[in-house]
Design a protein around this motif. Sequence first.
Motif, short mmCIF file in Angstrom:
data_model
loop_
_atom_site.label_atom_id
_atom_site.label_comp_id
_atom_site.label_asym_id
_atom_site.label_seq_id
_atom_site.Cartn_x
_atom_site.Cartn_y
_atom_site.Cartn_z
N UNK A 190 0.79 -1.13 -0.12
CA UNK A 190 0.06 0.03 0.09
C UNK A 190 0.85 1.25 0.02
N UNK A 191 1.86 1.32 0.98
CA UNK A 191 2.91 2.58 1.01
C UNK A 191 3.59 2.62 -0.18
N UNK A 192 4.06 1.41 -0.94
CA UNK A 192 4.63 1.69 -2.21
C UNK A 192 3.97 2.35 -3.21
N UNK A 193 2.54 1.94 -3.42
CA UNK A 193 1.94 2.41 -4.34
C UNK A 193 1.87 4.06 -4.07
N UNK A 194 1.46 4.26 -2.88
CA UNK A 194 0.97 5.55 -2.47
C UNK A 194 2.21 6.61 -2.64
N UNK A 195 3.51 5.90 -2.28
CA UNK A 195 4.52 6.64 -2.52
C UNK A 195 5.00 6.96 -4.09
N UNK A 196 4.68 6.14 -4.75
CA UNK A 196 5.00 6.32 -6.20
C UNK A 196 4.04 7.44 -6.57
N UNK A 197 2.70 7.52 -6.23
CA UNK A 197 1.67 8.72 -6.69
C UNK A 197 2.52 10.00 -6.05
#
Length: 259
Positions: free
Chosen positions: A36-43
Amino acid sequence: MSMLSLLLLIWGVSALGMAAIWAVSMRVNNVGYVDVAWAGLMAVAALLVGAFGEGAEVPRGLVALFGSLWGTRLCLHLLQRVLHESEDGRYQALRAAWNGSRGKFFLFFQAQALIVTLFALPFIAAASRHDNSFDIWMIAAIATWLLSVGGESLADHQLARFRADPGNRGKSCRAGLWSWSRHPNYFFEWLHWFSYLFLAIGSPTVWLALVGPVLMFAFLYRVSGIPWTEAQSLRTRGDDYRRYQQQVSAFFPWPPKRG
């Protein structure tokens, strides 16, 4: 902002974000929050590149739009799963192998921060284009993004609907796109990174955009995607999944074998 300064900013934000999510994950005993964090931080990385990149306004704006919408959709989809399901079997196996070591998991989360920074390179390459013209490559980037994000969203929806039916427990999903590829979500995730490669054509750092499709294919096909997922599927679904492997393409969508 220079490329090095921008990468350091993205890494710093990602490292702090992953440290915070690591603390939450350890508290609730669910490492799945790392995805979840990886995807959010990519955004977040896409927004930072769009704001501080050195290129023209249109490519920077498209990077911010493409990356933030893709990352946010994926983040919310994964959050929905983490909140309503037990910890992913892949991470349960990792927890057992590491004897629940918090220190090892902290390093694992920080490694994801570095991966966010690495995958920000295609964003930076595309946002370094100094041309606002609406050419064939920009059209290809928009079309690829729409196809890939739409395909990934459809694959996720089909799998979620299949898993919501208690009668499908222990069975392999063969609905829709999942009858042509065992991992259609991974395929469209990989395809998505070509959006930034097309958008970067004409940029002095276009070669950096190759990091997206090349490394994502390596991660998904050989490292942490298909190998981990299929090992867990074999543990939980056994012979049913072995038949699925024999009949359906692993990655690229292809008509299934019959019989």
